[in-house]
Design an enzyme around this catalytic site. Structure first.
Site, PDB file in Angstrom:
ATOM      1  N   LYS A 117       0.644  -1.248  -0.091  1.00 42.67           N
ATOM      2  CA  LYS A 117      -0.055  -0.009  -0.103  1.00 42.67           C
ATOM      3  C   LYS A 117       1.025   1.229   0.101  1.00 42.67           C
ATOM      4  CE  LYS A 117      -4.601   0.857   0.523  1.00 42.67           C
ATOM      5  NZ  LYS A 117      -5.386  -0.361   0.162  1.00 42.67           N
TER       6      LYS A 117
HETATM    7  N1  GLU Z   1      -7.346  -0.035  -3.023  1.00 40.11           N
HETATM    8  C1  GLU Z   1      -8.246  -1.254  -3.255  1.00 40.11           C
HETATM    9  C2  GLU Z   1      -8.224  -2.006  -1.994  1.00 40.11           C
HETATM   10  O1  GLU Z   1      -8.017  -1.601  -0.863  1.00 40.11           O
HETATM   11  C3  GLU Z   1      -7.619  -1.629  -4.332  1.00 40.11           C
HETATM   12  C4  GLU Z   1      -6.229  -2.333  -4.613  1.00 40.11           C
HETATM   13  C5  GLU Z   1      -5.740  -2.619  -5.772  1.00 40.11           C
HETATM   14  O2  GLU Z   1      -6.578  -2.802  -6.856  1.00 40.11           O
HETATM   15  O3  GLU Z   1      -4.811  -3.023  -6.039  1.00 40.11           O
HETATM   16  O4  GLU Z   1      -8.380  -3.032  -1.987  1.00 40.11           O
END
Ligand code: GLU
Length: 429
Positions: A117
């Site tokens: 992240k």
């Molecule tokens: N931000 C989204 C999540 O928390 C999507 C992450 C992604 O598609 O890599 O799952």
């Protein structure tokens, strides 16, 4: 002394934020992992955490520096994968927790990824479009040393979108000297994005709720749904629930909360907000304004928190009347709130399952980019439905069999996959 063993020294024990929630969730799964629990610290320590300074020229000629992060929590099962968040409250410990949840989510869905992240500590609403572009490009260059289609693949999260993904893709591509569409997902369609990605997280919330309702003998038609958050997740979820016969009886966002027992038409609300720049939920005609406190007490079958972490707490959990809490957001329920809800027989569909639709279609996007062959929307939605229904079934069945909360069952399945990979790869050297 901290209450948490093995806390890395770079975190402030007094301000762990959502990382404390993640650690508690890890502690709850360990007794169910058998011999693999010897690898527990793999989950308690992120593999890699990069902190970057992001200086940009502001439109008024000054220079400002922002804090940026990219955390790769685990890469045992494949490259890091997870979104990038722009928010003034972003901290290292928050990004670590969000990365940890991505590890568990990706493994729960059996996607060939680890978990990662990123984030920038900024309020993007205070930036002009060109400032937003500059901060995105500088941040992308700074984290460029650890991302890539085979290393770590960012995507949208809170306050980031397709346009930002286009700038990230372009910046990375310029730096490596060739167009690399697979370095980020959630891109615009014309740049290698996937059909169905935009609504995928919200659609996934619906799919897992439908599956749970079937098992619980509940009807989707006429079911009352309350949604916190009307961003990418809440908006799409509201439309899919509405289209399938449910009633959206309450919505809360940063402006406040609205209520209409007969149901709010999410399409009409979205069109209303688009037509009137500056208007908020509270300006929408034909609905009752309620307090943010009353929102949690609304009479409904499904409560769908789709905003930020730590929204359902020991303070409001006891007042939630819904039978089902569906975590569209990451980490919306504190462990104390979870205990209260479980004791009252409320079923919680955990974030690592309920909001996994987004990263699942991100995976489809990455596969399409790697093969330069694009699928139809019907195909994507059908594959998404199948992937989530199957993950749901495995988690539900394990929870029934071992009498576990769904979150713990999801963690058992996911952490077994992660730690088995960890063990088989071994330590190098
Ligand atoms: N931000 C989204 C999540 O928390 C999507 C992450 C992604 O598609 O890599 O799952």
């Amino acid at each position: 002394m901290s209450a948490h063993p093995n806390l890395p020294s770079y975190l402030n024990p007094a301000d762990l934020g959502p990382w404390a929630t993640f650690l508690e969730q890890v502690d709850r799964v360990l007794p169910h992992l058998g011999r693999l629990s010897v690898w527990a610290d793999t989950l308690r320590r992120p593999k890699r955490a990069l902190i970057v300074d992001v200086p940009i020229h502001m439109d008024d000629g000054t220079v400002r520096h922002f804090e940026g992060y990219r955390v790769q929590h685990n890469v045992s099962r494949g490259p890091g994968k997870g979104g990038v968040r722009y928010h003034p409250g972003v901290t290292l410990s928050e990004v670590m927790a969000l990365a940890g949840w991505m590890t568990v989510k990706n493994a729960a869905l059996n996607l060939p990824y680890g978990g990662a992240k990123g984030g920038i500590r900024v309020d993007p609403k205070q930036l002009s479009m060109s400032e937003l572009e500059r901060i995105t490009r500088r941040y992308t260059s700074e984290i460029g040393i650890i991302i890539g289609p085979e290393r770590d693949i960012p995507a949208p999260d809170v306050n980031t979108n397709e346009r930002i993904m286009a700038w990230m893709m372009d910046t990375y591509s310029m730096n490596v000297g060739s167009t690399s569409t697979g370095v980020v997902t959630g891109k615009p369609l014309s740049l290698g994005g996937s059909l169905g990605r935009r609504d995928a997280t919200g659609r996934g919330c619906f799919v897992v709720t439908r599956e749970a309702m079937q098992r619980m003998g509940m009807e989707m038609k006429g079911a009352r749904v309350a949604i916190q958050g009307f961003g990418n997740v809440g908006n799409a979820a509201a439309r899919v629930f509405h289209d399938n016969g449910a009633r959206i009886v309450a919505i809360q966002d940063a402006a406040g909360s609205i209520y209409r027992p007969d149901g709010i038409d999410p399409q009409a609300l979205t069109a209303f907000l688009a037509r009137r720049p500056g208007a908020t939920l509270l300006d929408y005609p034909g609905v009752e304004r309620i307090s943010n406190d009353q929102f949690w007490e609304v009479d409904c079958e499904v409560m769908l928190p789709a905003a930020l972490e730590n929204q359902i707490t020991a303070e409001n959990a006891g007042r939630i009347r819904a039978k089902l809490v569906v975590e569209g957001a990451n980490g919306p329920t504190t462990p104390q709130a979870e205990d209260i809800l479980l004791a009252r027989g409320t079923i919680i569909l955990p974030d690592v399952l309920a909001n996994a639709g987004g990263v699942t279609v991100s995976y489809f996007e990455w596969v399409q980019n790697a093969s330069s062959f694009f699928w139809t929307e019907a195909d994507i939605n059908a594959r998404l439905d199948r992937a989530l229904s199957e993950a749901f079934r495995a988690i539900w069945d394990l929870a029934q069999e071992r009498k576990l909360p769904l979150r713990t069952a999801a963690f058992v399945i996911a952490c077994t996959r992660v730690l088995e990979a960890r063990e088989l790869r071994g330590l190098y050297p």
